[in-house]
Design a protein around this motif. Structure first.
Motif, PDB file in Angstrom:
ATOM      1  N   TRP A  24      -5.902  39.580 -20.298  1.00  0.00           N
ATOM      2  CA  TRP A  24      -5.635  39.956 -18.908  1.00  0.00           C
ATOM      3  C   TRP A  24      -6.755  40.840 -18.428  1.00  0.00           C
ATOM      4  CZ3 TRP A  24      -2.554  37.960 -15.459  1.00  0.00           C
ATOM      5  CH2 TRP A  24      -2.530  38.561 -14.215  1.00  0.00           C
ATOM      6  N   PRO A  25      -7.285  40.623 -17.248  1.00  0.00           N
ATOM      7  CA  PRO A  25      -6.987  39.445 -16.450  1.00  0.00           C
ATOM      8  C   PRO A  25      -7.729  38.242 -16.989  1.00  0.00           C
ATOM      9  CG  PRO A  25      -8.576  40.821 -15.293  1.00  0.00           C
ATOM     10  CD  PRO A  25      -8.201  41.541 -16.561  1.00  0.00           C
ATOM     11  N   PRO A  26      -7.190  37.046 -16.774  1.00  0.00           N
ATOM     12  CA  PRO A  26      -7.910  35.846 -17.209  1.00  0.00           C
ATOM     13  C   PRO A  26      -9.286  35.807 -16.554  1.00  0.00           C
ATOM     14  CG  PRO A  26      -5.684  35.303 -16.543  1.00  0.00           C
ATOM     15  CD  PRO A  26      -5.918  36.735 -16.150  1.00  0.00           C
ATOM     16  N   THR A  27     -10.240  35.249 -17.237  1.00  0.00           N
ATOM     17  CA  THR A  27     -11.587  35.176 -16.703  1.00  0.00           C
ATOM     18  C   THR A  27     -11.675  34.036 -15.699  1.00  0.00           C
ATOM     19  OG1 THR A  27     -12.436  35.976 -18.798  1.00  0.00           O
ATOM     20  CG2 THR A  27     -14.016  34.925 -17.309  1.00  0.00           C
ATOM     21  N   PRO A  28     -11.906  34.376 -14.424  1.00  0.00           N
ATOM     22  CA  PRO A  28     -12.025  33.313 -13.426  1.00  0.00           C
ATOM     23  C   PRO A  28     -13.274  32.474 -13.667  1.00  0.00           C
ATOM     24  CG  PRO A  28     -11.670  35.450 -12.392  1.00  0.00           C
ATOM     25  CD  PRO A  28     -11.977  35.693 -13.839  1.00  0.00           C
ATOM     26  N   THR A  29     -13.162  31.206 -13.386  1.00  0.00           N
ATOM     27  CA  THR A  29     -14.308  30.317 -13.504  1.00  0.00           C
ATOM     28  C   THR A  29     -14.456  29.588 -12.178  1.00  0.00           C
ATOM     29  OG1 THR A  29     -12.927  28.532 -14.337  1.00  0.00           O
ATOM     30  CG2 THR A  29     -13.985  29.957 -15.976  1.00  0.00           C
ATOM     31  N   GLY A  30     -15.587  29.009 -11.984  1.00  0.00           N
ATOM     32  CA  GLY A  30     -15.778  28.237 -10.766  1.00  0.00           C
ATOM     33  C   GLY A  30     -17.243  28.204 -10.383  1.00  0.00           C
ATOM     34  N   LYS A  35     -17.454  32.772  -6.882  1.00  0.00           N
ATOM     35  CA  LYS A  35     -17.555  34.076  -7.518  1.00  0.00           C
ATOM     36  C   LYS A  35     -18.050  35.154  -6.567  1.00  0.00           C
ATOM     37  CE  LYS A  35     -17.996  32.175 -12.084  1.00  0.00           C
ATOM     38  NZ  LYS A  35     -18.704  32.148 -13.333  1.00  0.00           N
ATOM     39  N   MET A  36     -18.422  34.759  -5.354  1.00  0.00           N
ATOM     40  CA  MET A  36     -18.838  35.757  -4.374  1.00  0.00           C
ATOM     41  C   MET A  36     -17.636  36.624  -4.022  1.00  0.00           C
ATOM     42  SD  MET A  36     -21.276  33.396  -1.940  1.00  0.00           S
ATOM     43  CE  MET A  36     -21.102  34.528  -0.596  1.00  0.00           C
ATOM     44  N   ALA A  37     -17.882  37.895  -3.841  1.00  0.00           N
ATOM     45  CA  ALA A  37     -16.797  38.836  -3.548  1.00  0.00           C
ATOM     46  C   ALA A  37     -16.258  38.626  -2.143  1.00  0.00           C
ATOM     47  CB  ALA A  37     -17.304  40.261  -3.704  1.00  0.00           C
ATOM     48  N   ARG A  38     -14.955  38.642  -2.042  1.00  0.00           N
ATOM     49  CA  ARG A  38     -14.286  38.658  -0.745  1.00  0.00           C
ATOM     50  C   ARG A  38     -13.738  40.054  -0.580  1.00  0.00           C
ATOM     51  NH1 ARG A  38     -10.044  33.869  -0.606  1.00  0.00           N
ATOM     52  NH2 ARG A  38      -9.143  35.246   0.918  1.00  0.00           N
ATOM     53  N   ARG A  86      -9.591  36.302  -6.730  1.00  0.00           N
ATOM     54  CA  ARG A  86     -10.644  36.756  -7.643  1.00  0.00           C
ATOM     55  C   ARG A  86     -11.339  35.526  -8.226  1.00  0.00           C
ATOM     56  NH1 ARG A  86      -8.375  41.430 -11.552  1.00  0.00           N
ATOM     57  NH2 ARG A  86     -10.435  42.339 -11.333  1.00  0.00           N
ATOM     58  N   GLY A  87     -12.557  35.275  -7.811  1.00  0.00           N
ATOM     59  CA  GLY A  87     -13.372  34.225  -8.416  1.00  0.00           C
ATOM     60  C   GLY A  87     -12.742  32.856  -8.444  1.00  0.00           C
ATOM     61  N   CYS A  88     -12.410  32.305  -7.314  1.00  0.00           N
ATOM     62  CA  CYS A  88     -11.860  30.947  -7.168  1.00  0.00           C
ATOM     63  C   CYS A  88     -10.397  30.831  -7.578  1.00  0.00           C
ATOM     64  CB  CYS A  88     -12.665  29.920  -7.957  1.00  0.00           C
ATOM     65  SG  CYS A  88     -14.351  29.766  -7.372  1.00  0.00           S
ATOM     66  N   HIS A  89      -9.739  31.923  -7.861  1.00  0.00           N
ATOM     67  CA  HIS A  89      -8.348  31.876  -8.291  1.00  0.00           C
ATOM     68  C   HIS A  89      -7.552  32.969  -7.598  1.00  0.00           C
ATOM     69  CE1 HIS A  89      -9.179  29.048 -11.542  1.00  0.00           C
ATOM     70  NE2 HIS A  89     -10.297  29.729 -11.712  1.00  0.00           N
ATOM     71  N   ASP A  90      -6.265  32.712  -7.447  1.00  0.00           N
ATOM     72  CA  ASP A  90      -5.359  33.729  -6.937  1.00  0.00           C
ATOM     73  C   ASP A  90      -4.496  34.251  -8.067  1.00  0.00           C
ATOM     74  OD1 ASP A  90      -5.498  34.287  -4.073  1.00  0.00           O
ATOM     75  OD2 ASP A  90      -5.078  32.155  -3.791  1.00  0.00           O
ATOM     76  N   ASP A 110      -2.937  31.989 -10.993  1.00  0.00           N
ATOM     77  CA  ASP A 110      -2.816  30.643 -10.422  1.00  0.00           C
ATOM     78  C   ASP A 110      -1.403  30.072 -10.514  1.00  0.00           C
ATOM     79  OD1 ASP A 110      -5.367  30.429  -9.466  1.00  0.00           O
ATOM     80  OD2 ASP A 110      -6.125  29.200 -11.103  1.00  0.00           O
ATOM     81  N   ASN A 111      -0.383  30.923 -10.440  1.00  0.00           N
ATOM     82  CA  ASN A 111       0.991  30.445 -10.569  1.00  0.00           C
ATOM     83  C   ASN A 111       1.875  31.161  -9.544  1.00  0.00           C
ATOM     84  OD1 ASN A 111       3.237  29.123 -11.481  1.00  0.00           O
ATOM     85  ND2 ASN A 111       3.486  30.361 -13.311  1.00  0.00           N
ATOM     86  N   GLN A 112       2.021  30.540  -8.375  1.00  0.00           N
ATOM     87  CA  GLN A 112       2.832  31.113  -7.309  1.00  0.00           C
ATOM     88  C   GLN A 112       4.280  30.659  -7.469  1.00  0.00           C
ATOM     89  OE1 GLN A 112       1.767  29.967  -3.322  1.00  0.00           O
ATOM     90  NE2 GLN A 112       3.257  31.323  -2.401  1.00  0.00           N
ATOM     91  N   LEU A 113       5.134  31.601  -7.869  1.00  0.00           N
ATOM     92  CA  LEU A 113       6.557  31.308  -8.031  1.00  0.00           C
ATOM     93  C   LEU A 113       7.369  31.814  -6.841  1.00  0.00           C
ATOM     94  CD1 LEU A 113       6.847  32.331 -11.788  1.00  0.00           C
ATOM     95  CD2 LEU A 113       6.560  30.035 -10.847  1.00  0.00           C
ATOM     96  N   THR A 114       6.983  32.964  -6.303  1.00  0.00           N
ATOM     97  CA  THR A 114       7.700  33.563  -5.178  1.00  0.00           C
ATOM     98  C   THR A 114       7.106  33.066  -3.873  1.00  0.00           C
ATOM     99  OG1 THR A 114       8.231  35.520  -6.481  1.00  0.00           O
ATOM    100  CG2 THR A 114       8.369  35.738  -4.084  1.00  0.00           C
ATOM    101  N   THR A 115       7.949  32.491  -3.034  1.00  0.00           N
ATOM    102  CA  THR A 115       7.492  31.957  -1.747  1.00  0.00           C
ATOM    103  C   THR A 115       8.287  32.558  -0.590  1.00  0.00           C
ATOM    104  OG1 THR A 115       8.981  30.075  -1.954  1.00  0.00           O
ATOM    105  CG2 THR A 115       6.722  29.773  -2.764  1.00  0.00           C
ATOM    106  N   THR A 116       8.825  33.761  -0.815  1.00  0.00           N
ATOM    107  CA  THR A 116       9.660  34.402   0.212  1.00  0.00           C
ATOM    108  C   THR A 116       9.022  35.662   0.794  1.00  0.00           C
ATOM    109  OG1 THR A 116      10.850  35.638  -1.496  1.00  0.00           O
ATOM    110  CG2 THR A 116      11.815  33.528  -0.784  1.00  0.00           C
ATOM    111  N   TRP A 117       7.759  35.939   0.449  1.00  0.00           N
ATOM    112  CA  TRP A 117       7.086  37.119   1.003  1.00  0.00           C
ATOM    113  C   TRP A 117       6.675  36.860   2.453  1.00  0.00           C
ATOM    114  CZ3 TRP A 117       7.551  41.216  -1.906  1.00  0.00           C
ATOM    115  CH2 TRP A 117       7.418  41.168  -3.295  1.00  0.00           C
ATOM    116  N   THR A 118       6.698  37.904   3.260  1.00  0.00           N
ATOM    117  CA  THR A 118       6.021  37.878   4.559  1.00  0.00           C
ATOM    118  C   THR A 118       5.112  39.100   4.595  1.00  0.00           C
ATOM    119  OG1 THR A 118       7.861  39.012   5.666  1.00  0.00           O
ATOM    120  CG2 THR A 118       7.803  36.618   5.827  1.00  0.00           C
TER     121      THR A 118
END
Length: 174
Positions: A24-30, A35-38, A86-90, A110-118
């Protein structure tokens, strides 16, 4: 066909059948573009008169915590989720289950389980109603092992032997 199956079996053995636990955290690839910072506004604790007021949500562990200087990358508020880019991944903020009114939160790669946020820039974060709890914008932040661990609060339970504060989380504007 026999040679193709033998080749596939050999490659499977060569690359390993069992994956090692992911760090943790997993190493983002892409691609280099990914990999550019947002840069974006942080998510901050809105809890006046408490020591955690103004602390920022961190993505540095799988368990969301509040720290003085947290994640300031780009957040995605799509499909009812909160994703830290982070680097092509959420890293998706998900709500877990618990017999208590405070529900554990996790960052999942990369695993969205909760879809009730606003949520959106400049607004409080809300968790929509489910079969287990009503809609809420209330969070519980507890000092556990020296870290300020964040839970979704759906009632009045608190972990025993922990210093906790009720808070709201706001997506800052800058």
């Amino acid at each position: 066909m026999k040679h193709l199956l033998t080749l596939v079996a050999t490659l499977s053995i060569a690359i390993g059948l069992h994956a090692a636990p992911a760090p943790w955290p997993p190493t983002p690839t892409g691609t280099p573009f990914c990999k550019m910072a947002r840069i974006g506004p942080p998510i901050v604790a809105d809890s006046p008169s408490t020591p955690i007021h103004g602390f920022q949500l961190s993505v540095d562990t799988a368990t969301p915590t509040l720290v003085k200087k947290g994640f300031t990358g780009g957040y995605d508020f799509i499909s009812g989720g909160i994703g830290a880019w982070r680097g092509c991944h959420d890293y998706w903020l998900n709500i877990g289950t618990s017999p208590y009114s405070y529900k554990p939160l996790t960052w999942d790669f990369d695993n969205q389980l909760t879809t009730t946020w606003t949520a959106d820039v400049g607004t409080l974060i809300h968790a929509g109603a489910t079969a287990d709890y009503l809609a809420t914008a209330t969070f519980l932040t507890c000092n556990q092992g020296g870290s300020w661990v964040v839970y979704l609060q759906t009632g009045s339970d608190v972990p025993s032997s922990a210093t906790c504060y009720i808070s709201q989380l706001r997506v800052a504007t800058a």
